[in-house]
Design an enzyme around this catalytic site. Structure first.
Site, PDB file in Angstrom:
ATOM      1  N   HIS A 165      37.948  33.741  43.316  1.00  0.00           N
ATOM      2  CA  HIS A 165      38.270  34.684  42.235  1.00  0.00           C
ATOM      3  C   HIS A 165      39.069  35.867  42.783  1.00  0.00           C
ATOM      4  CE1 HIS A 165      37.415  37.363  38.715  1.00  0.00           C
ATOM      5  NE2 HIS A 165      37.402  38.288  39.667  1.00  0.00           N
ATOM      6  N   GLU A 166      38.617  36.430  43.892  1.00  0.00           N
ATOM      7  CA  GLU A 166      39.314  37.582  44.474  1.00  0.00           C
ATOM      8  C   GLU A 166      40.704  37.195  44.975  1.00  0.00           C
ATOM      9  OE1 GLU A 166      38.311  40.456  43.952  1.00  0.00           O
ATOM     10  OE2 GLU A 166      36.344  39.873  43.215  1.00  0.00           O
ATOM     11  N   HIS A 197      43.154  37.142  42.211  1.00  0.00           N
ATOM     12  CA  HIS A 197      43.720  38.468  41.930  1.00  0.00           C
ATOM     13  C   HIS A 197      44.888  38.762  42.864  1.00  0.00           C
ATOM     14  CE1 HIS A 197      41.129  39.950  38.828  1.00  0.00           C
ATOM     15  NE2 HIS A 197      40.026  39.913  39.555  1.00  0.00           N
ATOM     16  N   GLU A 253      40.432  39.453  34.272  1.00  0.00           N
ATOM     17  CA  GLU A 253      39.221  38.884  34.869  1.00  0.00           C
ATOM     18  C   GLU A 253      39.051  37.431  34.436  1.00  0.00           C
ATOM     19  OE1 GLU A 253      37.317  40.094  37.200  1.00  0.00           O
ATOM     20  OE2 GLU A 253      38.522  41.923  37.264  1.00  0.00           O
TER      21      GLU A 253
END
Length: 287
Positions: free
Chosen positions: A131-132, A135, A207
């Site tokens: 997930h990070e 980003h 998100e």
């Protein structure tokens, strides 16, 4: 392109805010000083916002020898994501959370707290770090770090205005009346709202997008879903230790789950989508 536009708008908004404040308290001279200060601040925000955030949380860069599992996960994920390997940091805090920062994929960093490393399994950490890294891949990290820096500056202005009003203010343009104090009180009220709006400018939809892209990178949407459930519970029941680094309101939007507790009013301005909805979407994904 969209994130660069948001970055430009945020920096322009900060410049405008500082110039207005400078004009109110110092006229033309104050405007010039405020503008020069804004130029320096904007330059610093673009080039050093990631370093500011990492320093804010006293994050320590770790080598593969110091954190082998963390590096092993990141090594595997960056190959799948097709991005350069970011620097890896650990934050000494029992708060289970993680974030990414950096102005572009070549100058990125991921940070995990000791709390999240203790709480999650290997595969759940894969989900979180995917997930990070999403980003990073989507270039969300620059706008997030700049927003954190700007929100911090605006919050600082609010505290300054509050104390200045208490101790008599600076008079502003209306030295014979109460204009200066009224202006300071107005700034103390409006500035925190402005800080919140800066964070809300970082759309909650990013998100969801990072959840989806992260799940594609790891190929394990269920792992991120399990991690989010644990993190939601872990943060809501987290009790700080004396040595813990505490989450700052100005940078709460950077974390994978909101590290701050809030009531009904704060929920109206939440920086993250509801965790249950994120989990529902992830569990519906098939690969």
């Amino acid at each position: 392109m969209k994130n660069m536009l948001k970055t430009t708008v945020l920096l322009a908004a900060l410049t405008g805010l500082l110039v207005i404040i400078g004009d109110y308290f110092g006229g033309t001279g104050g405007m010039i000083i405020a503008f020069l200060f804004a130029v320096v601040l904007n330059f610093g925000s673009y080039w050093y916002s990631d370093k500011i955030v990492l320093k804010m949380y006293r994050a320590k860069e770790v080598s593969p020898a110091e954190a082998p599992n963390l590096h092993r996960i990141v090594d595997g994920l960056v190959m799948k994501a097709g991005i350069p390997k970011p620097k890896v940091y650990i934050v000494q805090s029992g708060m289970p959370n993680a974030f990414a920062t950096g102005r572009d994929p070549k100058h990125a960093a991921v940070a995990a707290t000791t709390g999240i490393l203790e709480l999650l399994s290997y595969e759940e950490m894969e989900g979180v770090l995917a997930h990070e890294l999403a980003h990073v891949k989507n270039r969300d990290t620059l706008i997030s770090a700049i927003a954190a820096t700007l929100a911090g500056v605006v919050t600082m202005l609010a505290h300054w205005a509050q104390w200045a009003a208490i101790f008599g203010g600076f008079g502003g343009r209306d030295d014979d009346g109460n204009g200066g104090i009224v202006g300071l009180i107005a700034m103390a009220i409006v500035a925190p709202i402005a800080a919140t709006l800066i964070q809300l400018a970082i759309s909650r939809s990013r998100e969801f997008a990072a959840d989806e892209e992260g799940a594609r990178i790891s190929r394990k949407p269920w792992a991120l879903a399990d991690a989010l459930e644990k993190l939601e519970y872990g943060n809501s029941h987290y009790r700080a230790r004396v040595s813990d680094v505490q989450a700052k309101e100005s940078s709460a939007h950077m974390f994978i789950v909101n590290p701050l507790k809030g009531g009904a009013v704060q929920s109206l301005f939440r920086t993250h989508p509801v965790t249950d909805e994120r989990v529902r979407r992830l569990r519906a994904m098939k690969f």
